[in-house]
Design a protein around this motif. Sequence first.
Motif, PDB file in Angstrom:
ATOM      1  N   THR A  15       1.579   4.793  -0.086  1.00 21.61           N
ATOM      2  CA  THR A  15       0.590   4.975   0.977  1.00 21.61           C
ATOM      3  C   THR A  15      -0.031   3.675   1.482  1.00 21.61           C
ATOM      4  O   THR A  15      -0.423   3.599   2.649  1.00 21.61           O
ATOM      5  CB  THR A  15      -0.535   5.921   0.519  1.00 21.61           C
ATOM      6  OG1 THR A  15      -1.080   5.435  -0.720  1.00 21.61           O
ATOM      7  CG2 THR A  15      -0.007   7.334   0.320  1.00 21.61           C
ATOM      8  N   ILE A  16      -0.120   2.656   0.639  1.00 22.54           N
ATOM      9  CA  ILE A  16      -0.712   1.391   1.090  1.00 22.54           C
ATOM     10  C   ILE A  16       0.021   0.822   2.307  1.00 22.54           C
ATOM     11  O   ILE A  16      -0.635   0.420   3.285  1.00 22.54           O
ATOM     12  CB  ILE A  16      -0.769   0.362  -0.062  1.00 22.54           C
ATOM     13  CG1 ILE A  16      -1.836   0.765  -1.079  1.00 22.54           C
ATOM     14  CG2 ILE A  16      -1.072  -1.041   0.467  1.00 22.54           C
ATOM     15  CD1 ILE A  16      -1.868  -0.096  -2.323  1.00 22.54           C
ATOM     16  N   PRO A  17       1.373   0.787   2.317  1.00 27.30           N
ATOM     17  CA  PRO A  17       2.054   0.281   3.520  1.00 27.30           C
ATOM     18  C   PRO A  17       1.724   1.086   4.779  1.00 27.30           C
ATOM     19  O   PRO A  17       1.692   0.522   5.881  1.00 27.30           O
ATOM     20  CB  PRO A  17       3.539   0.409   3.160  1.00 27.30           C
ATOM     21  CG  PRO A  17       3.573   0.366   1.667  1.00 27.30           C
ATOM     22  CD  PRO A  17       2.343   1.086   1.240  1.00 27.30           C
ATOM     23  N   LEU A  18       1.472   2.381   4.624  1.00 29.01           N
ATOM     24  CA  LEU A  18       1.108   3.199   5.783  1.00 29.01           C
ATOM     25  C   LEU A  18      -0.277   2.817   6.300  1.00 29.01           C
ATOM     26  O   LEU A  18      -0.492   2.701   7.510  1.00 29.01           O
ATOM     27  CB  LEU A  18       1.148   4.683   5.411  1.00 29.01           C
ATOM     28  CG  LEU A  18       2.504   5.224   4.944  1.00 29.01           C
ATOM     29  CD1 LEU A  18       2.385   6.695   4.555  1.00 29.01           C
ATOM     30  CD2 LEU A  18       3.549   5.059   6.051  1.00 29.01           C
ATOM     31  N   PHE A  19      -1.217   2.614   5.376  1.00 30.21           N
ATOM     32  CA  PHE A  19      -2.568   2.230   5.787  1.00 30.21           C
ATOM     33  C   PHE A  19      -2.603   0.827   6.392  1.00 30.21           C
ATOM     34  O   PHE A  19      -3.522   0.501   7.151  1.00 30.21           O
ATOM     35  CB  PHE A  19      -3.532   2.324   4.606  1.00 30.21           C
ATOM     36  CG  PHE A  19      -4.000   3.719   4.312  1.00 30.21           C
ATOM     37  CD1 PHE A  19      -4.860   4.369   5.179  1.00 30.21           C
ATOM     38  CD2 PHE A  19      -3.562   4.386   3.183  1.00 30.21           C
ATOM     39  CE1 PHE A  19      -5.294   5.660   4.919  1.00 30.21           C
ATOM     40  CE2 PHE A  19      -3.991   5.686   2.907  1.00 30.21           C
ATOM     41  CZ  PHE A  19      -4.859   6.323   3.783  1.00 30.21           C
ATOM     42  N   GLN A  20      -1.604   0.001   6.066  1.00 29.53           N
ATOM     43  CA  GLN A  20      -1.561  -1.340   6.634  1.00 29.53           C
ATOM     44  C   GLN A  20      -1.296  -1.319   8.141  1.00 29.53           C
ATOM     45  O   GLN A  20      -1.533  -2.322   8.828  1.00 29.53           O
ATOM     46  CB  GLN A  20      -0.500  -2.184   5.921  1.00 29.53           C
ATOM     47  CG  GLN A  20      -0.921  -2.581   4.509  1.00 29.53           C
ATOM     48  CD  GLN A  20       0.181  -3.270   3.738  1.00 29.53           C
ATOM     49  OE1 GLN A  20       1.374  -3.108   4.027  1.00 29.53           O
ATOM     50  NE2 GLN A  20      -0.193  -4.050   2.726  1.00 29.53           N
ATOM     51  N   PHE A  21      -0.826  -0.186   8.645  1.00 27.33           N
ATOM     52  CA  PHE A  21      -0.616  -0.048  10.082  1.00 27.33           C
ATOM     53  C   PHE A  21      -1.909   0.283  10.823  1.00 27.33           C
ATOM     54  O   PHE A  21      -1.953   0.228  12.048  1.00 27.33           O
ATOM     55  CB  PHE A  21       0.417   1.046  10.372  1.00 27.33           C
ATOM     56  CG  PHE A  21       1.838   0.657  10.058  1.00 27.33           C
ATOM     57  CD1 PHE A  21       2.506  -0.263  10.853  1.00 27.33           C
ATOM     58  CD2 PHE A  21       2.486   1.189   8.963  1.00 27.33           C
ATOM     59  CE1 PHE A  21       3.811  -0.635  10.571  1.00 27.33           C
ATOM     60  CE2 PHE A  21       3.792   0.829   8.664  1.00 27.33           C
ATOM     61  CZ  PHE A  21       4.459  -0.093   9.465  1.00 27.33           C
ATOM     62  N   ALA A  57      -5.421  -1.725   0.786  1.00 24.46           N
ATOM     63  CA  ALA A  57      -5.080  -1.507  -0.619  1.00 24.46           C
ATOM     64  C   ALA A  57      -6.000  -0.474  -1.270  1.00 24.46           C
ATOM     65  O   ALA A  57      -5.623   0.153  -2.261  1.00 24.46           O
ATOM     66  CB  ALA A  57      -5.155  -2.821  -1.384  1.00 24.46           C
ATOM     67  N   TYR A  58      -7.206  -0.307  -0.709  1.00 24.79           N
ATOM     68  CA  TYR A  58      -8.161   0.643  -1.283  1.00 24.79           C
ATOM     69  C   TYR A  58      -8.165   1.990  -0.563  1.00 24.79           C
ATOM     70  O   TYR A  58      -8.698   2.968  -1.089  1.00 24.79           O
ATOM     71  CB  TYR A  58      -9.572   0.048  -1.236  1.00 24.79           C
ATOM     72  CG  TYR A  58      -9.736  -1.176  -2.090  1.00 24.79           C
ATOM     73  CD1 TYR A  58      -9.971  -1.065  -3.458  1.00 24.79           C
ATOM     74  CD2 TYR A  58      -9.637  -2.454  -1.544  1.00 24.79           C
ATOM     75  CE1 TYR A  58     -10.110  -2.186  -4.253  1.00 24.79           C
ATOM     76  CE2 TYR A  58      -9.782  -3.587  -2.337  1.00 24.79           C
ATOM     77  CZ  TYR A  58     -10.013  -3.441  -3.689  1.00 24.79           C
ATOM     78  OH  TYR A  58     -10.144  -4.558  -4.483  1.00 24.79           O
ATOM     79  N   ALA A  59      -7.595   2.048   0.615  1.00 27.26           N
ATOM     80  CA  ALA A  59      -7.655   3.257   1.429  1.00 27.26           C
ATOM     81  C   ALA A  59      -7.025   4.497   0.791  1.00 27.26           C
ATOM     82  O   ALA A  59      -7.502   5.613   1.038  1.00 27.26           O
ATOM     83  CB  ALA A  59      -7.022   2.993   2.794  1.00 27.26           C
ATOM     84  N   PRO A  60      -5.967   4.365  -0.029  1.00 23.63           N
ATOM     85  CA  PRO A  60      -5.422   5.581  -0.655  1.00 23.63           C
ATOM     86  C   PRO A  60      -6.406   6.291  -1.586  1.00 23.63           C
ATOM     87  O   PRO A  60      -6.251   7.488  -1.847  1.00 23.63           O
ATOM     88  CB  PRO A  60      -4.220   5.054  -1.446  1.00 23.63           C
ATOM     89  CG  PRO A  60      -3.820   3.802  -0.753  1.00 23.63           C
ATOM     90  CD  PRO A  60      -5.119   3.196  -0.293  1.00 23.63           C
ATOM     91  N   VAL A  61      -7.417   5.584  -2.065  1.00 24.36           N
ATOM     92  CA  VAL A  61      -8.329   6.174  -3.052  1.00 24.36           C
ATOM     93  C   VAL A  61      -9.200   7.278  -2.455  1.00 24.36           C
ATOM     94  O   VAL A  61      -9.233   8.393  -2.992  1.00 24.36           O
ATOM     95  CB  VAL A  61      -9.179   5.098  -3.749  1.00 24.36           C
ATOM     96  CG1 VAL A  61     -10.118   5.736  -4.770  1.00 24.36           C
ATOM     97  CG2 VAL A  61      -8.278   4.067  -4.427  1.00 24.36           C
ATOM     98  N   PRO A  62      -9.927   7.033  -1.342  1.00 23.64           N
ATOM     99  CA  PRO A  62     -10.706   8.142  -0.787  1.00 23.64           C
ATOM    100  C   PRO A  62      -9.835   9.300  -0.328  1.00 23.64           C
ATOM    101  O   PRO A  62     -10.252  10.461  -0.403  1.00 23.64           O
ATOM    102  CB  PRO A  62     -11.466   7.508   0.382  1.00 23.64           C
ATOM    103  CG  PRO A  62     -10.729   6.261   0.705  1.00 23.64           C
ATOM    104  CD  PRO A  62     -10.155   5.794  -0.596  1.00 23.64           C
ATOM    105  N   LEU A  63      -8.630   8.995   0.136  1.00 24.47           N
ATOM    106  CA  LEU A  63      -7.712  10.075   0.526  1.00 24.47           C
ATOM    107  C   LEU A  63      -7.377  10.942  -0.676  1.00 24.47           C
ATOM    108  O   LEU A  63      -7.406  12.187  -0.587  1.00 24.47           O
ATOM    109  CB  LEU A  63      -6.434   9.484   1.129  1.00 24.47           C
ATOM    110  CG  LEU A  63      -5.335  10.499   1.469  1.00 24.47           C
ATOM    111  CD1 LEU A  63      -5.832  11.534   2.475  1.00 24.47           C
ATOM    112  CD2 LEU A  63      -4.082   9.787   1.982  1.00 24.47           C
ATOM    113  N   LEU A  64      -7.090  10.314  -1.805  1.00 22.78           N
ATOM    114  CA  LEU A  64      -6.761  11.078  -3.009  1.00 22.78           C
ATOM    115  C   LEU A  64      -7.959  11.902  -3.475  1.00 22.78           C
ATOM    116  O   LEU A  64      -7.807  13.056  -3.888  1.00 22.78           O
ATOM    117  CB  LEU A  64      -6.308  10.135  -4.122  1.00 22.78           C
ATOM    118  CG  LEU A  64      -5.873  10.805  -5.436  1.00 22.78           C
ATOM    119  CD1 LEU A  64      -4.677  11.713  -5.203  1.00 22.78           C
ATOM    120  CD2 LEU A  64      -5.539   9.752  -6.490  1.00 22.78           C
TER     121      LEU A  64
END
Length: 215
Positions: A120-126, A135-142
């Motif tokens: 998911t990190i590469p997706l959030f990099q867009f 790098a931290y964005a997958p955490v609130p999503l989870l």
Amino acid sequence: MDWLQEIDGYCERLTPAYWAEPINAVTNAAFLIAAFVMWRRVKGQGMPLAMVLVVILAAIGIGSYLFHTHAQVWSAMADVLPILLYILVYIFAINRNVWHMKPLPAALVTALFIPYAAATIPLFQFVPGLGGSAAYAPVPLLILIYALLLRHRVPDTARGLAIGAVILIASITFRALDEPICAQIPLGTHFMWHILNAIMLGWMIEVYRRHMARV
């Protein structure tokens, strides 16, 4: 790897000096305050995983302080590793005590965070403007995924998780804004990442504590 390589990643830092980021350094006290508050709330309640989270929360504050004073590769590791450890322990605690998984399945599901983050990190990099905060964005999503899945099983706990996710999203927003608005706000906004993160991490322990107190 050069463990002593200097890192300049934040608006407030203008030189390699120890006190080049005084606000970013001092605001790490928020983690220690949150850890102290939660230590008082969980001690003596027979919640070993909550106490482990409290200790890690304090370590996050110490590691982040070291990074914002020394700003080298070794201190960057001292900054990020306790955060990763907190995430993994918290996921395990929820799997074990909210989903009521046995220890091995709980650990295996927890380990899935690593490939989940890698995917998911590469997706959030867009996402425009997110930068290194991706790098931290997958955490609130989870956290929101867990809240959604738990909303019928334990609605109060699910609501608490969702609140934590919202606080973390606000925290990540301030982290991402640090460089883009540096010219307008020379102090930067990274210090708000510390303050909101301390509140959020303490709150997440409280959510777990309240759940354990109800069962």
